[in-house]
Motif scaffolding. Sequence first.
Motif, mmCIF file in Angstrom:
data_model
loop_
_atom_site.group_PDB
_atom_site.id
_atom_site.type_symbol
_atom_site.label_atom_id
_atom_site.label_comp_id
_atom_site.label_asym_id
_atom_site.label_seq_id
_atom_site.Cartn_x
_atom_site.Cartn_y
_atom_site.Cartn_z
ATOM 1 N N ALA A 200 41.580 -4.638 -28.042
ATOM 2 C CA ALA A 200 42.726 -5.560 -28.000
ATOM 3 C C ALA A 200 43.443 -5.354 -26.780
ATOM 4 C CB ALA A 200 43.575 -4.592 -29.072
ATOM 5 N N LEU A 201 43.344 -4.490 -25.943
ATOM 6 C CA LEU A 201 43.724 -4.242 -24.580
ATOM 7 C C LEU A 201 43.234 -5.387 -23.845
ATOM 8 C CD1 LEU A 201 45.538 -2.944 -22.239
ATOM 9 C CD2 LEU A 201 43.578 -1.364 -22.158
ATOM 10 N N ALA A 202 41.874 -5.265 -23.672
ATOM 11 C CA ALA A 202 41.321 -6.458 -22.997
ATOM 12 C C ALA A 202 41.753 -7.634 -23.237
ATOM 13 C CB ALA A 202 39.726 -6.234 -23.036
ATOM 14 N N GLY A 203 41.763 -8.141 -24.478
ATOM 15 C CA GLY A 203 42.372 -9.361 -25.138
ATOM 16 C C GLY A 203 43.621 -9.773 -24.712
ATOM 17 N N GLY A 204 44.535 -8.502 -24.475
ATOM 18 C CA GLY A 204 45.860 -9.011 -24.267
ATOM 19 C C GLY A 204 46.068 -9.092 -22.787
ATOM 20 N N LEU A 205 45.228 -8.632 -22.151
ATOM 21 C CA LEU A 205 45.331 -8.491 -20.556
ATOM 22 C C LEU A 205 44.620 -10.217 -20.290
ATOM 23 C CD1 LEU A 205 44.299 -5.074 -19.204
ATOM 24 C CD2 LEU A 205 46.344 -6.047 -19.107
ATOM 25 N N LEU A 206 43.603 -10.550 -20.769
ATOM 26 C CA LEU A 206 43.076 -11.849 -20.512
ATOM 27 C C LEU A 206 43.899 -12.925 -20.740
ATOM 28 C CD1 LEU A 206 39.292 -10.953 -21.731
ATOM 29 C CD2 LEU A 206 40.191 -11.497 -19.372
ATOM 30 N N ILE A 207 44.642 -12.754 -22.148
ATOM 31 C CA ILE A 207 45.548 -13.606 -22.480
ATOM 32 C C ILE A 207 46.696 -14.048 -21.708
ATOM 33 C CG2 ILE A 207 46.888 -14.415 -24.592
ATOM 34 C CD1 ILE A 207 45.007 -13.106 -26.380
ATOM 35 N N HIS A 208 47.327 -13.005 -21.223
ATOM 36 C CA HIS A 208 48.334 -12.945 -20.349
ATOM 37 C C HIS A 208 48.140 -13.445 -18.807
ATOM 38 C CE1 HIS A 208 51.182 -12.231 -23.327
ATOM 39 N NE2 HIS A 208 50.880 -11.084 -23.755
#
Length: 242
Positions: A200-208
């Motif tokens: 989830a952290l990796a996903g959030g960082l990539l999205i933002h």
Amino acid sequence: MSTVLRDAWKTLVPDLDSRHGPLPPLLLALTVVTGLVDAFSYLVLGHVFVANMTGNVVFMAFSLAGAEGFSLMASLVSLASFVVGAVVGGRSANRFPHHRARLLLAATALEGVLVLAAYLSSELTADPPSTAARYLLIVLLGLAMGGQNAAARRLGVPDLTTTVLTQTITGIAADGRLAGGTASKTGTRALSAIAMFLGALAGGLLIHNSDPALPLLIAGLTLAAMVAVVAFQVRSTRPWIA
């Protein structure tokens, strides 16, 4: 602490002749995939989960109560897609009732196709996606996550469900030394929670900070790598297969 670390190590680097063989690290990889996919669905598609159905049930209640930012239809579509995916995953599992490698291979291959299809769909649509594109992505990812859950359930590796962390975290607390337990599974349970968090952290960082669809690409490539790994195990006769 030594018990926890030893348990974590055995989960990450298991004995291939043990009861579950290489399944624990593979299921941890699926847990990372869950974090990536749910980060995309929640942050890009609106307040909707495609793997965490508990959250969707709560979101439906919020929507009916008039809370802003929640879509009853999106949550219903996600829930329905998840159920259909679980049915398909269950039927696939019933084709290989005594061969866990073939079950996992079929499940991850289908999931990988669906996730990569969602990635391509996301790349070909506007940002933010239109209503039709949004529902298409919810359906594709809901089907993928439903199938994943059905496969993980049939594989039956304790404390590695790939999506549900409530019971996992409860087990860490209730079976830990503070509660008078032995903490014998704390390492495995902690790794499951960490895997979800990191996905989830990796996903959030990539999205933002980058392309919002990248979490889906990484999830799809992870699944492709799993297919390659499991394919080498299909003809194995080790105890974990049955």
